[in-house]
Write a protein that holds these residues in place. Structure first.
Motif, PDB file in Angstrom:
ATOM      1  N   UNK A  21      25.488 -48.902  61.095  1.00 10.65           N
ATOM      2  CA  UNK A  21      25.039 -49.963  60.185  1.00 10.65           C
ATOM      3  C   UNK A  21      23.529 -49.927  60.007  1.00 10.65           C
ATOM      4  N   UNK A  22      22.813 -49.720  61.103  1.00 16.08           N
ATOM      5  CA  UNK A  22      21.350 -49.631  61.018  1.00 16.08           C
ATOM      6  C   UNK A  22      20.928 -48.445  60.162  1.00 16.08           C
ATOM      7  N   UNK A  44      31.883 -49.771  56.913  1.00 16.86           N
ATOM      8  CA  UNK A  44      30.465 -49.921  57.237  1.00 16.86           C
ATOM      9  C   UNK A  44      29.565 -49.742  56.013  1.00 16.86           C
ATOM     10  N   UNK A  45      30.173 -49.480  54.867  1.00 19.45           N
ATOM     11  CA  UNK A  45      29.395 -49.328  53.649  1.00 19.45           C
ATOM     12  C   UNK A  45      28.746 -47.973  53.489  1.00 19.45           C
ATOM     13  N   UNK A  51      29.223 -43.766  49.880  1.00 24.45           N
ATOM     14  CA  UNK A  51      28.438 -44.000  48.671  1.00 24.45           C
ATOM     15  C   UNK A  51      27.763 -42.685  48.286  1.00 24.45           C
ATOM     16  N   UNK A  52      27.084 -42.621  47.144  1.00 33.00           N
ATOM     17  CA  UNK A  52      26.484 -41.352  46.713  1.00 33.00           C
ATOM     18  C   UNK A  52      25.394 -40.819  47.625  1.00 33.00           C
ATOM     19  N   UNK A  53      24.960 -41.611  48.610  1.00 35.43           N
ATOM     20  CA  UNK A  53      23.943 -41.127  49.539  1.00 35.43           C
ATOM     21  C   UNK A  53      24.539 -40.360  50.715  1.00 35.43           C
ATOM     22  N   UNK A  54      25.857 -40.430  50.899  1.00 40.76           N
ATOM     23  CA  UNK A  54      26.468 -39.768  52.051  1.00 40.76           C
ATOM     24  C   UNK A  54      26.712 -38.286  51.768  1.00 40.76           C
ATOM     25  N   UNK A  56      30.806 -39.812  47.137  1.00 43.25           N
ATOM     26  CA  UNK A  56      30.390 -39.098  48.345  1.00 43.25           C
ATOM     27  C   UNK A  56      30.232 -37.606  48.040  1.00 43.25           C
ATOM     28  N   UNK A  57      29.244 -36.981  48.668  1.00 44.28           N
ATOM     29  CA  UNK A  57      29.010 -35.544  48.560  1.00 44.28           C
ATOM     30  C   UNK A  57      29.596 -34.834  49.780  1.00 44.28           C
TER      31      UNK A  57
END
Length: 442
Positions: free
Chosen positions: A202-203, A244-245, A248-251, A272-273
Motif C-alpha cells: 500500500x505504501x 490494494x489498488x 493499473x497502468x503503472x504496474x 497492466x503491463x
C-alpha cells in the motif's frame, strides 16, 4: 547543406514504426543525440554534412534493444546453481550467496559485467531490480547506457537495508537524485507479493502515485507461488494486488506464467503491463506466459532476460527467437507471434512498458538515437529475403557490430568504448574464486 553530428547509413533500416517496415539503403541523421531524419542514403548525402558518417553496407540498423527485466549484479552468480527448482535455487543457493557477498563492490563489478554483455548484444536500455541501485546508476551514467533503476522493497533485512521502511527511504532518495537525468530513471521494485507485506505494498502504491513512477514486481511466476497464496489467504496474488489498488497502468508485472482467462481480462481492463522472460521461465520450469492471448487483449508485453544467474545469459536477440517459437508452440498457432512483433516487444513495447516510448524504441525523428547495427552477411544468414525474419530467427549477438546511445558510440566494431573488458574479466574471476568454494550443489 544542413550540418549534423553524424550519419549512420545501412543496407536496411528497420524503424519498428511501422512495425513491419524495412527501408533499404537508408540513413539516420543525428544531432544533439537525437534522430532528426531517416531518409534514403543518396538523399542524405546531398542534404546533410556530418562530422562522422558510418557506412554499414551489410547491416540492419534498428532501435537499441530494451531489456525490461534484469538483476544485473547477479551476473557474478551465473551458473552457480543450475538445474534446480526456483525456490530451491533461491533459498539454498542464491540468497545465501547474496547474504555473504552483496555489497557496493559486488553490485559494481557484477553490473559492469552485465553491461558489457548487454552492449555486445545490442541492448541499450535495461530495467534493473537489485540492491545498491545507486551504484548501478553511477556506473550507467559513466558508461552511457540508458537505465531504469529499481527502488527495491522486501520485508526481510539484507546487506542493503534493515527493512521496508529503510528501503523506501533509500528509494525516495534515489528517485530525487536521478529525477532530471536524461537517460536514467527510477521505478519502485517490490520483489513479489509473497515477500512484501500488504501494508508495505500500500505504501508503495501511494508513493508511486505521489512521485508519478511505475511499480516493477515479480507476479505469478510459478504455480507454487499462486497455490501458497491461495492456501494462506484464500486469494490468488493478482486478486490481492487488485484489492490494494496496484492493478493499473503503472504496474509492470514480470513473468505472469499462471493466468486464467478472467485474470487476463482484468489485466486488460486495468492497463497492466507485462514483461515476458521466456528463457529464465523455461530453465526454472516455471511455466509459460500466454503472450498471444495477452496481446490479443491489447496488453503491452515486453521482453526481459531476468538475471544471468537463472538464464544464463543477457542475450535479447536469443530471447526474441525463444519468445517467438514458444508463443507458436504454446498457442498451436504459427502466426501467434510473427517476427516483426517479436522485435517490437524488445524495442518499442519495452519502451512503452517502462514509460519511455516518447524517447526511445523506434527510429523516428525526435527520439534519442539509441541504435544497434547487426551484420546480416555470411553463411549463417544468407540467402536473405526478409531482414526482420532473419534477425529474429537467425540473428546472433556476435553479429552486433555497433551500438549507440543518444548518438554516442558505445560499441565500435565489437569493441567496447566506455568499459574495460580486461578489467571486468579480472574482477569477475576474482569473485568466482571467492564464491565457488562456499557453495555446494547437492
Amino acid at each position: 547543406m544542413q550540418k549534423v553530428d553524424s550519419l549512420v547509413s545501412a543496407r536496411w533500416v528497420i524503424p519498428v514504426e511501422p512495425e513491419d517496415a524495412v527501408l533499404p539503403h537508408h540513413t539516420v541523421a543525428i544531432r544533439d543525440g537525437r534522430i532528426i531524419d531517416c531518409l534514403p542514403t543518396d538523399q542524405a548525402e546531398r542534404q546533410y554534412e556530418a562530422g562522422q558518417h558510418q557506412r554499414l553496407a551489410r547491416h540492419a540498423l534498428l532501435p537499441g534493444l530494451v531489456n525490461a527485466h534484469t538483476h544485473n549484479a547477479m551476473s557474478l552468480l551465473r551458473g552457480l546453481a543450475d538445474d534446480l527448482p526456483l525456490m530451491t535455487w533461491l533459498q539454498d543457493h542464491i540468497w545465501p550467496a547474496e547474504g555473504r557477498h552483496v555489497s557496493p563492490e559486488f553490485v559494481h563489478d557484477g553490473t559492469a559485467l552485465a553491461m558489457a554483455e548487454m552492449l555486445r548484444g545490442g541492448t541499450t536500455c535495461f530495467s534493473d531490480m537489485y540492491f545498491f541501485p545507486e551504484v548501478t546508476g553511477r556506473l550507467a551514467d559513466r558508461v552511457g547506457m540508458r537505465a531504469v533503476l529499481g527502488m527495491i522493497v522486501i520485508d526481510m533485512p539484507t546487506p542493503y537495508g534493515s527493512g521496508p521502511e529503510d528501503y523506501l527511504d533509500k528509494g525516495v532518495a534515489l528517485h530525487d537524485a536521478w529525477r532530471n537525468h536524461p537517460h536514467i530513471s527510477t521505478v519502485f521494485a517490490p520483489h513479489a507479493p509473497y515477500t512484501v507485506s500488504p501494508e508495505w505494498l500500500k505504501r508503495v502504491r501511494v508513493l508511486a502515485d505521489q512521485l508519478d513512477t511505475r511499480v516493477h514486481m515479480h507476479v505469478h511466476e510459478t504455480a507454487g507461488e499462486v497455490e501458497d497464496c491461495v492456501q494462506s489467504t484464500g486469494q490468488r496474488p493478482l486478486q490481492r494486488l487488485d484489492q490494494l489498488g496496484l492493478l493499473n497502468p503503472s504496474l509492470i508485472a514480470v513473468h505472469m506464467t499462471q493466468l486464467t482467462e478472467a485474470e487476463m481480462d482484468r489485466l486488460a481492463e486495468t492497463g497492466v503491463n507485462v514483461v515476458h522472460c521466456p528463457e529464465s521461465n523455461l530453465k526454472l520450469g516455471s511455466g509459460f506466459c500466454p503472450v498471444h492471448a495477452l496481446q490479443r487483449r491489447g496488453i503491452h508485453v515486453a521482453i526481459g532476460t531476468d538475471g544471468a544467474a537463472s538464464n544464463n545469459d543477457l542475450d535479447l536477440l536469443g530471447e526474441l527467437r525463444t519468445a517467438a517459437l514458444l508463443a507458436k508452440g504454446y498457442s498451436g498457432n504459427p502466426a501467434a507471434l510473427p517476427a516483426h512483433r517479436a522485435l517490437r516487444m524488445a524495442t518499442l513495447d519495452g519502451a512503452r512498458v517502462l514509460g519511455l516510448d516518447g524517447e526511445i524504441g523506434s527510429l523516428v525523428p525526435g527520439k534519442y538515437a539509441d541504435l544497434c547495427a547487426v551484420d546480416l552477411s555470411g553463411v549463417e544468414t544468407e540467402p536473405l529475403y526478409n531482414p526482420i525474419s532473419q534477425l529474429v530467427y537467425t540473428g546472433q549477438r556476435e553479429r552486433v557490430s555497433h551500438v549507440w546511445v543518444a548518438g554516442r558510440l558505445l560499441l565500435n566494431e565489437r569493441r567496447l568504448t566506455t568499459l574495460n573488458e580486461a578489467d571486468i574479466l579480472e574482477r569477475t574471476r576474482a569473485w568466482q574464486a571467492r564464491i565457488a568454494p562456499e557453495d555446494t550443489h547437492d
